[in-house]
Design an enzyme around this catalytic site. Structure first.
Site, PDB file in Angstrom:
ATOM      1  CB  CYS A 112      -0.930   0.003   1.203  1.00 39.10           C
ATOM      2  SG  CYS A 112      -2.224  -1.244   1.078  1.00 39.10           S
ATOM      3  CG  HIS A 253      -2.806   3.706   2.115  1.00 37.03           C
ATOM      4  ND1 HIS A 253      -3.269   3.354   0.864  1.00 37.03           N
ATOM      5  CD2 HIS A 253      -2.949   2.606   2.905  1.00 37.03           C
ATOM      6  CE1 HIS A 253      -3.658   2.090   0.902  1.00 37.03           C
ATOM      7  NE2 HIS A 253      -3.480   1.622   2.130  1.00 37.03           N
ATOM      8  CG  ASN A 283      -6.447  -0.344   0.941  1.00 37.47           C
ATOM      9  OD1 ASN A 283      -5.790   0.112   0.018  1.00 37.47           O
ATOM     10  ND2 ASN A 283      -5.891  -0.893   2.014  1.00 37.47           N
TER      11      ASN A 283
HETATM   12  N1  COA Z   1     -18.362  -7.610   9.138  1.00 36.97           N
HETATM   13  C1  COA Z   1     -18.765  -7.882  10.383  1.00 36.97           C
HETATM   14  N2  COA Z   1     -17.923  -8.282  11.353  1.00 36.97           N
HETATM   15  C2  COA Z   1     -16.634  -8.380  11.032  1.00 36.97           C
HETATM   16  C3  COA Z   1     -16.154  -8.090   9.750  1.00 36.97           C
HETATM   17  C4  COA Z   1     -17.073  -7.702   8.777  1.00 36.97           C
HETATM   18  N3  COA Z   1     -16.731  -7.412   7.521  1.00 36.97           N
HETATM   19  N4  COA Z   1     -14.817  -8.271   9.724  1.00 36.97           N
HETATM   20  C5  COA Z   1     -14.472  -8.647  10.966  1.00 36.97           C
HETATM   21  N5  COA Z   1     -15.551  -8.708  11.756  1.00 36.97           N
HETATM   22  C6  COA Z   1     -15.648  -9.091  13.177  1.00 36.97           C
HETATM   23  C7  COA Z   1     -14.442  -9.855  13.632  1.00 36.97           C
HETATM   24  O1  COA Z   1     -14.576 -11.219  13.294  1.00 36.97           O
HETATM   25  C8  COA Z   1     -14.471  -9.617  15.119  1.00 36.97           C
HETATM   26  O2  COA Z   1     -15.394 -10.497  15.698  1.00 36.97           O
HETATM   27  P1  COA Z   1     -15.009 -11.286  17.044  1.00 36.97           P
HETATM   28  O3  COA Z   1     -14.725 -10.196  18.036  1.00 36.97           O
HETATM   29  O4  COA Z   1     -16.225 -12.082  17.291  1.00 36.97           O
HETATM   30  O5  COA Z   1     -13.795 -12.077  16.687  1.00 36.97           O
HETATM   31  C9  COA Z   1     -15.040  -8.215  15.237  1.00 36.97           C
HETATM   32  O6  COA Z   1     -15.639  -7.929  13.983  1.00 36.97           O
HETATM   33  C10 COA Z   1     -14.013  -7.154  15.569  1.00 36.97           C
HETATM   34  O7  COA Z   1     -12.872  -7.393  14.778  1.00 36.97           O
HETATM   35  P2  COA Z   1     -11.605  -6.478  14.857  1.00 36.97           P
HETATM   36  O8  COA Z   1     -10.560  -7.051  13.969  1.00 36.97           O
HETATM   37  O9  COA Z   1     -11.252  -6.188  16.269  1.00 36.97           O
HETATM   38  O10 COA Z   1     -12.198  -5.125  14.257  1.00 36.97           O
HETATM   39  P3  COA Z   1     -11.455  -3.806  14.014  1.00 36.97           P
HETATM   40  O11 COA Z   1     -12.177  -2.735  14.710  1.00 36.97           O
HETATM   41  O12 COA Z   1      -9.975  -3.942  14.249  1.00 36.97           O
HETATM   42  O13 COA Z   1     -11.663  -3.599  12.457  1.00 36.97           O
HETATM   43  C11 COA Z   1     -10.469  -3.869  10.410  1.00 36.97           C
HETATM   44  C12 COA Z   1     -11.182  -4.575  11.555  1.00 36.97           C
HETATM   45  C13 COA Z   1      -9.917  -4.922   9.474  1.00 36.97           C
HETATM   46  C14 COA Z   1     -11.473  -3.009   9.673  1.00 36.97           C
HETATM   47  C15 COA Z   1      -9.331  -2.991  10.967  1.00 36.97           C
HETATM   48  O14 COA Z   1      -8.566  -3.726  11.855  1.00 36.97           O
HETATM   49  C16 COA Z   1      -8.442  -2.442   9.900  1.00 36.97           C
HETATM   50  O15 COA Z   1      -8.858  -1.695   9.051  1.00 36.97           O
HETATM   51  N6  COA Z   1      -7.125  -2.754   9.953  1.00 36.97           N
HETATM   52  C17 COA Z   1      -6.181  -2.253   8.998  1.00 36.97           C
HETATM   53  C18 COA Z   1      -6.278  -3.088   7.779  1.00 36.97           C
HETATM   54  C19 COA Z   1      -5.603  -2.495   6.593  1.00 36.97           C
HETATM   55  O16 COA Z   1      -5.674  -1.330   6.375  1.00 36.97           O
HETATM   56  N7  COA Z   1      -4.985  -3.331   5.787  1.00 36.97           N
HETATM   57  C20 COA Z   1      -4.485  -2.967   4.506  1.00 36.97           C
HETATM   58  C21 COA Z   1      -3.075  -2.628   4.496  1.00 36.97           C
HETATM   59  S1  COA Z   1      -2.777  -0.948   4.756  1.00 36.97           S
END
Ligand code: COA
Length: 340
Positions: A112, A253, A283
């Protein structure tokens, strides 16, 4: 001589994949996606087309806006993690379709942060006086590497391309001033696609084990992204004697609205100093920054002489920030490399 941006362009496919569409595909909902990420929809390229299709369209628009033809490009750098194919480079495929003449080129895999890597590299060839026109493209067809049964990843990404034309500003009033880029291979365990490389070439097994899809530990990536982007940006601003108030725009980004908000707040930026378009595209990996830059220019959010800060974080981990003074006149105004 500083390397300045004299043309910017972007291109995204027509087809939209909305949060409502995703509700029918995996166990998720619009409310969760919107509040956790800020994304409402993403664009999806036709299956039979590769990333070079988007590179060419974004590149063409950047060249038009710079007021130069493809035959004057001396170097094409494409940042992507989803090349049309492993060999040859997407830069070669883009060169052929653009009709660029006596140039060379290559691809960069910086996840990214790929566009920032490519921009920093391209700028060196202008600064050294080696080249006058460099085309830098950031593009990804993430739909090709997403597991649409995995709600942790499939809701986050989309397809698009953005491009800039770099050239020397003889006045030295505008251009890329400085950058801070970092690489930490410890991040390889948290954001990866293991199948299809030399370690695990494609076999029936790698397909059965779903190794040709991107996976990540979202929570770890989130924290590292906030710290990495804030740290690189603060260091860069301090080392160059620039205060956040001097910035016209932060173009970050676009991975998650909460990451952008956290970084902006830590840097002490006002809302109107931050470019956000994640709600429309999700993204798009290497494309997010040039896309957001192109839209910001179209919306007249910056003028020649404005200070901009770019910042990104991605697989590797690779991350960093880049400080520049904007070189293009506004849309509709005269400008471009030829007018200098
Ligand atoms: N819909 C509903 N629930 C979802 C979900 C979705 N699309 N994706 C994950 N969940 C659930 C998880 O399973 C978890 O459930 P659990 O607590 O029962 O295990 C819960 O939501 C919380 O997950 P968590 O990972 O703590 O959420 P978060 O607030 O960290 O958000 C992301 C998840 C992926 C959106 C966030 O971590 C993120 O954006 N990270 C950076 C990723 C990124 O940018 N990557 C690209 C490279 S730059």
């Amino acid at each position: 001589m500083q390397a300045s941006i004299f043309g910017v362009g972007h291109w995204a496919p027509e087809r939209r994949l909305t949060n409502q569409d995703l509700e029918k595909m995996v166990d998720t909902n619009d409310e969760w996606i919107t509040t956790r990420t800020g994304i409402k929809e993403r664009r999806i390229l036709e299956e039979e087309k590769g990333v070079s299709h988007m590179c060419v369209r974004a590149g063409r628009q950047a060249l038009e806006r710079a007021g130069i033809g493809p035959d004057t490009i001396e170097l094409i750098i494409v940042a992507t993690v989803t090349p049309d194919m492993p060999v040859p480079a997407t830069a070669a495929l883009a060169q052929r379709e653009l009709g660029a003449g006596a140039c060379w080129g290559f691809d960069i895999n910086g996840g990214c942060a790929g566009f920032l890597c490519a921009l920093a590299v391209g700028a060196q060839f202008i600064e050294s006086g080696r080249h006058r026109h460099v085309l830098v493209i950031g593009a990804d067809k993430m739909s090709a590497v997403l597991d649409y049964t995995d709600r942790n990843t499939c809701v986050l990404f989309g397809d698009a391309a953005g491009a800039v034309v770099l050239g020397p500003d003889p006045t030295d009033e505008t251009g890329i001033e400085d950058f801070r880029m970092r690489l930490d291979g410890e991040g390889a365990a948290f954001l990866y696609m293991t199948g299809g490389g030399s370690l695990h070439p494609a076999t029936r097994e790698t397909v059965d084990q779903r190794m040709h899809f991107v996976r990540q530990d979202g929570r770890t990536v989130f924290k590292k992204a906030v710290n990495g982007m804030t740290g690189a940006s603060s260091d860069l601003l301090a080392d160059n004697g620039v205060s956040p108030a001097d910035l016209r725009l932060l173009i970050p980004h676009q991975a998650n609205l909460r990451i952008i908000d956290a970084v902006s707040k830590k840097l002490g930026l006002r809302e109107d100093q931050v470019m956000v378009n994640i709600e429309k595209y999700g993204n798009t990996t290497a494309a997010t920054i040039p896309m957001a830059m192109s839209e910001a220019w179209e919306e007249k959010r910056m003028r020649r002489g404005d200070r901009l800060l770019l910042s990104a974080f991605g697989a590797g981990f690779t991350w960093g920030s880049l400080l520049l003074t904007w070189g293009m006149e506004g849309p509709g105004d005269s400008g471009g490399i030829k007018d200098l």
